[in-house]
Design a protein around this motif. Structure first.
Motif, PDB file in Angstrom:
ATOM      1  N   ALA A  52       0.818  -1.223   0.000  1.00 62.84           N
ATOM      2  CA  ALA A  52       0.000   0.000   0.000  1.00 62.84           C
ATOM      3  C   ALA A  52       0.848   1.268   0.000  1.00 62.84           C
ATOM      4  O   ALA A  52       0.310   2.374  -0.109  1.00 62.84           O
ATOM      5  CB  ALA A  52      -0.916  -0.004   1.221  1.00 62.84           C
TER       6      ALA A  52
ATOM      7  N   ARG B 261      -7.150   5.539   1.912  1.00 62.14           N
ATOM      8  CA  ARG B 261      -7.102   5.591   0.440  1.00 62.14           C
ATOM      9  C   ARG B 261      -5.986   4.686  -0.086  1.00 62.14           C
ATOM     10  O   ARG B 261      -6.154   3.990  -1.100  1.00 62.14           O
ATOM     11  CB  ARG B 261      -6.904   7.034  -0.033  1.00 62.14           C
ATOM     12  CG  ARG B 261      -7.071   7.223  -1.528  1.00 62.14           C
ATOM     13  CD  ARG B 261      -6.891   8.672  -1.917  1.00 62.14           C
ATOM     14  NE  ARG B 261      -7.918   9.525  -1.354  1.00 62.14           N
ATOM     15  CZ  ARG B 261      -9.137   9.675  -1.877  1.00 62.14           C
ATOM     16  NH1 ARG B 261      -9.462   9.007  -2.970  1.00 62.14           N
ATOM     17  NH2 ARG B 261     -10.005  10.490  -1.315  1.00 62.14           N
ATOM     18  N   GLN B 262      -4.834   4.699   0.586  1.00 60.16           N
ATOM     19  CA  GLN B 262      -3.727   3.863   0.139  1.00 60.16           C
ATOM     20  C   GLN B 262      -4.000   2.371   0.378  1.00 60.16           C
ATOM     21  O   GLN B 262      -3.666   1.531  -0.446  1.00 60.16           O
ATOM     22  CB  GLN B 262      -2.439   4.287   0.848  1.00 60.16           C
ATOM     23  CG  GLN B 262      -1.915   5.627   0.343  1.00 60.16           C
ATOM     24  CD  GLN B 262      -0.602   5.996   0.992  1.00 60.16           C
ATOM     25  OE1 GLN B 262      -0.572   6.862   1.860  1.00 60.16           O
ATOM     26  NE2 GLN B 262       0.467   5.362   0.593  1.00 60.16           N
TER      27      GLN B 262
ATOM     28  N   THR C 220      -6.739   0.896   0.269  1.00 61.94           N
ATOM     29  CA  THR C 220      -7.778   0.389  -0.633  1.00 61.94           C
ATOM     30  C   THR C 220      -7.462   0.699  -2.089  1.00 61.94           C
ATOM     31  O   THR C 220      -8.324   0.602  -2.955  1.00 61.94           O
ATOM     32  CB  THR C 220      -9.149   0.994  -0.252  1.00 61.94           C
ATOM     33  OG1 THR C 220      -9.057   2.424  -0.239  1.00 61.94           O
ATOM     34  CG2 THR C 220      -9.591   0.498   1.117  1.00 61.94           C
ATOM     35  N   SER C 221      -6.209   1.073  -2.354  1.00 62.14           N
ATOM     36  CA  SER C 221      -5.798   1.396  -3.720  1.00 62.14           C
ATOM     37  C   SER C 221      -5.581   0.125  -4.542  1.00 62.14           C
ATOM     38  O   SER C 221      -5.510  -0.982  -4.013  1.00 62.14           O
ATOM     39  CB  SER C 221      -4.499   2.210  -3.698  1.00 62.14           C
ATOM     40  OG  SER C 221      -3.428   1.413  -3.206  1.00 62.14           O
ATOM     41  N   GLU C 222      -5.462   0.315  -5.824  1.00 62.88           N
ATOM     42  CA  GLU C 222      -5.213  -0.819  -6.719  1.00 62.88           C
ATOM     43  C   GLU C 222      -3.887  -1.489  -6.393  1.00 62.88           C
ATOM     44  O   GLU C 222      -3.766  -2.717  -6.438  1.00 62.88           O
ATOM     45  CB  GLU C 222      -5.221  -0.332  -8.177  1.00 62.88           C
ATOM     46  CG  GLU C 222      -5.061  -1.438  -9.211  1.00 62.88           C
ATOM     47  CD  GLU C 222      -5.129  -0.923 -10.630  1.00 62.88           C
ATOM     48  OE1 GLU C 222      -4.778  -1.689 -11.546  1.00 62.88           O
ATOM     49  OE2 GLU C 222      -5.528   0.242 -10.829  1.00 62.88           O
ATOM     50  N   GLU C 223      -2.880  -0.678  -6.043  1.00 64.37           N
ATOM     51  CA  GLU C 223      -1.560  -1.233  -5.708  1.00 64.37           C
ATOM     52  C   GLU C 223      -1.623  -2.094  -4.448  1.00 64.37           C
ATOM     53  O   GLU C 223      -0.941  -3.115  -4.340  1.00 64.37           O
ATOM     54  CB  GLU C 223      -0.549  -0.097  -5.496  1.00 64.37           C
ATOM     55  CG  GLU C 223      -0.187   0.684  -6.748  1.00 64.37           C
ATOM     56  CD  GLU C 223      -1.229   1.742  -7.101  1.00 64.37           C
ATOM     57  OE1 GLU C 223      -2.190   1.902  -6.316  1.00 64.37           O
ATOM     58  OE2 GLU C 223      -1.085   2.385  -8.156  1.00 64.37           O
TER      59      GLU C 223
ATOM     60  N   GLU D  95     -10.641  15.118  -6.228  1.00 60.60           N
ATOM     61  CA  GLU D  95      -9.853  14.616  -7.348  1.00 60.60           C
ATOM     62  C   GLU D  95      -9.336  15.722  -8.262  1.00 60.60           C
ATOM     63  O   GLU D  95      -9.001  15.465  -9.404  1.00 60.60           O
ATOM     64  CB  GLU D  95     -10.720  13.649  -8.182  1.00 60.60           C
ATOM     65  CG  GLU D  95     -11.147  12.411  -7.406  1.00 60.60           C
ATOM     66  CD  GLU D  95      -9.958  11.557  -7.007  1.00 60.60           C
ATOM     67  OE1 GLU D  95      -8.951  11.572  -7.723  1.00 60.60           O
ATOM     68  OE2 GLU D  95     -10.039  10.889  -5.978  1.00 60.60           O
TER      69      GLU D  95
ATOM     70  N   ARG E 163      -4.472  15.838  -5.856  1.00 63.71           N
ATOM     71  CA  ARG E 163      -3.858  14.648  -6.427  1.00 63.71           C
ATOM     72  C   ARG E 163      -2.344  14.733  -6.280  1.00 63.71           C
ATOM     73  O   ARG E 163      -1.669  13.763  -5.961  1.00 63.71           O
ATOM     74  CB  ARG E 163      -4.262  14.514  -7.895  1.00 63.71           C
ATOM     75  CG  ARG E 163      -3.708  13.253  -8.535  1.00 63.71           C
ATOM     76  CD  ARG E 163      -4.444  12.889  -9.808  1.00 63.71           C
ATOM     77  NE  ARG E 163      -4.425  13.971 -10.790  1.00 63.71           N
ATOM     78  CZ  ARG E 163      -5.501  14.648 -11.174  1.00 63.71           C
ATOM     79  NH1 ARG E 163      -6.682  14.385 -10.642  1.00 63.71           N
ATOM     80  NH2 ARG E 163      -5.404  15.599 -12.076  1.00 63.71           N
TER      81      ARG E 163
ATOM     82  N   ARG F 154      -1.493  13.925  -2.616  1.00 60.52           N
ATOM     83  CA  ARG F 154      -1.485  12.491  -2.340  1.00 60.52           C
ATOM     84  C   ARG F 154      -0.267  11.832  -2.961  1.00 60.52           C
ATOM     85  O   ARG F 154       0.316  10.927  -2.394  1.00 60.52           O
ATOM     86  CB  ARG F 154      -2.770  11.846  -2.878  1.00 60.52           C
ATOM     87  CG  ARG F 154      -4.002  12.164  -2.076  1.00 60.52           C
ATOM     88  CD  ARG F 154      -5.088  11.165  -2.391  1.00 60.52           C
ATOM     89  NE  ARG F 154      -5.345  11.055  -3.816  1.00 60.52           N
ATOM     90  CZ  ARG F 154      -6.116  11.876  -4.497  1.00 60.52           C
ATOM     91  NH1 ARG F 154      -6.690  12.900  -3.906  1.00 60.52           N
ATOM     92  NH2 ARG F 154      -6.303  11.698  -5.780  1.00 60.52           N
TER      93      ARG F 154
ATOM     94  N   SER G  65       2.451   9.703  -0.982  1.00 61.48           N
ATOM     95  CA  SER G  65       2.747   8.325  -1.363  1.00 61.48           C
ATOM     96  C   SER G  65       4.233   8.139  -1.602  1.00 61.48           C
ATOM     97  O   SER G  65       4.826   7.155  -1.158  1.00 61.48           O
ATOM     98  CB  SER G  65       1.959   7.963  -2.631  1.00 61.48           C
ATOM     99  OG  SER G  65       2.280   6.664  -3.069  1.00 61.48           O
TER     100      SER G  65
END
Length: 267
Positions: A37, A60-61, A63-66, A97, A102, A105, A109
Motif C-alpha cells: 500500500a 485511500r492507500q 484500498t488502492s489498486e496497488e 480529485e 492529487r 497524495r 505516497s
C-alpha cells in the motif's frame, strides 16, 4: 470534480478497523500489506496497538489498486469503521480529485515509499555491520513491551548473545530534506520520540537507538546528549544508504551516567 465531504464523527471503532485490515490483507502479513500500500509497516502496527488513528489518506492507500485489498474491502468500509461519515450532500471534499490534492497524495505516497525503502536498507546495513563485527544475534523484527496497559513498539529488535547488552531496540526515522517543512517536521518527530521514551521502561541490559537518514536531523537529535530524562542506553545513528554503512553514532544517555562500558557502536 464533485465528490462527497466526509466528517469525523468521533466514533472510531478500533476493533472493526483491524478486522477489516486483516481481511484486506488476506494471506499477506501486515508488513507486506503495508508495503504493497506504500505505507511503513510500523504505521499499521501502531494503528493496531491504538497509538495511531487510521486517517483518510492511509485508508485511500490501503484500498488502492496497488494495495490489492482482499475480500472486497473498499474505501467506504474502512472510512465508516474509522468514524468518517459523509453528510449525504454533493460538496467538494478537501481531498477531492482535482489537480492540487492529487499532487498532495502523490507527494505523500512518494514520501511513504521512500520511508519504507529507507527502513529496509537501514535494516540490512545494521545486520551487515553486526556480522562484520562477528557479533552473535537474532533478529525478531519488532519490539513490543506492555507498559501501563499500553503496548510500546519499536521497529526492530535484536537479541545479542554474548554482549552485556542483551536487547537492542531500533526505531527508524526518515526525513525528506527536500521538503521545505522538513526542519519543523524534524522537531515534531523529536518530541514524539522523547514522549515515547517517557513511557518505555528502562533496563540495564537494553539499548535503544534512533536510526535516521538525514545529517541535519541527526545533529538536531544529537543536541540532546546528556539532556534527556531517559535513564538507559540511548543513541542516535546516521545511516548512509548511498555507501551502505552506519556513518556515525552518538550516545544520548546511559543507564549509569558514569559507566560507558555498555556502549556498542557500529560506526
Amino acid at each position: 470534480m464533485v465528490v462527497k465531504r466526509y466528517y469525523d464523527k468521533g466514533n472510531y471503532d478500533k476493533q472493526k478497523v483491524m478486522e477489516l485490515i486483516e481481511l484486506a490483507a488476506g494471506d499477506r502479513s501486515l508488513r507486506q500489506y503495508a508495503t504493497d500500500a506504500g505505507l511503513s509497516p510500523g504505521h499499521l502496527y501502531r494503528v493496531k496497538s491504538g497509538d495511531y488513528k487510521l486517517t483518510p489518506g492511509a485508508i485511500r492507500q490501503l484500498t488502492s489498486e496497488e494495495a490489492n485489498p482482499q475480500d472486497n474491502i473498499g474505501f467506504e468500509d474502512l472510512m465508516n469503521a474509522a468514524g468518517y461519515q459523509d453528510d449525504n450532500q454533493e460538496q467538494v471534499m478537501i481531498l477531492s480529485e482535482d489537480e492540487r490534492p492529487r499532487d498532495t497524495r502523490h507527494r505523500k505516497s512518494e514520501y511513504e515509499k521512500n520511508e519504507t525503502a529507507f527502513r529496509n536498507i537501514a535494516e540490512g546495513i545494521i545486520l551487515k555491520s553486526l556480522l562484520k563485527k562477528e557479533m552473535e544475534f537474532t533478529n525478531s523484527s519488532e519490539a513490543i513491551e506492555q507498559s501501563n496497559n499500553h503496548k510500546i513498539r519499536y521497529d526492530m529488535c535484536l537479541k545479542l548473545k554474548k554482549e552485556e547488552i542483551k536487547e537492542w531496540w531500533i526505531e527508524f526515522k526518515f526525513l525528506d530534506s527536500a521538503r521545505k517543512s522538513s526542519r519543523m517536521m524534524g522537531r515534531r518527530i523529536i518530541n514524539m520520540i522523547f514522549g515515547r521514551l517517557l513511557s518505555t521502561p528502562s533496563k540495564k541490559t537494553r539499548k535503544i537507538s534512533i536510526a535516521v537518514n538525514d545529517p541535519v536531523f541527526f545533529d538536531q537529535i544529537s543536541e540532546y546528549k546528556n539532556q534527556t530524562s531517559y535513564r538507559g542506553e540511548l543513541s542516535v545513528m546516521l545511516i548512509d544508504t548511498d555507501n551502505f554503512k552506519v556513518e556515525k553514532e552518538v550516545y544520548l544517555s546511559h543507564f549509569d551516567e558514569n559507566d560507558k562500558s555498555m556502549e556498542i557502536k557500529l560506526s
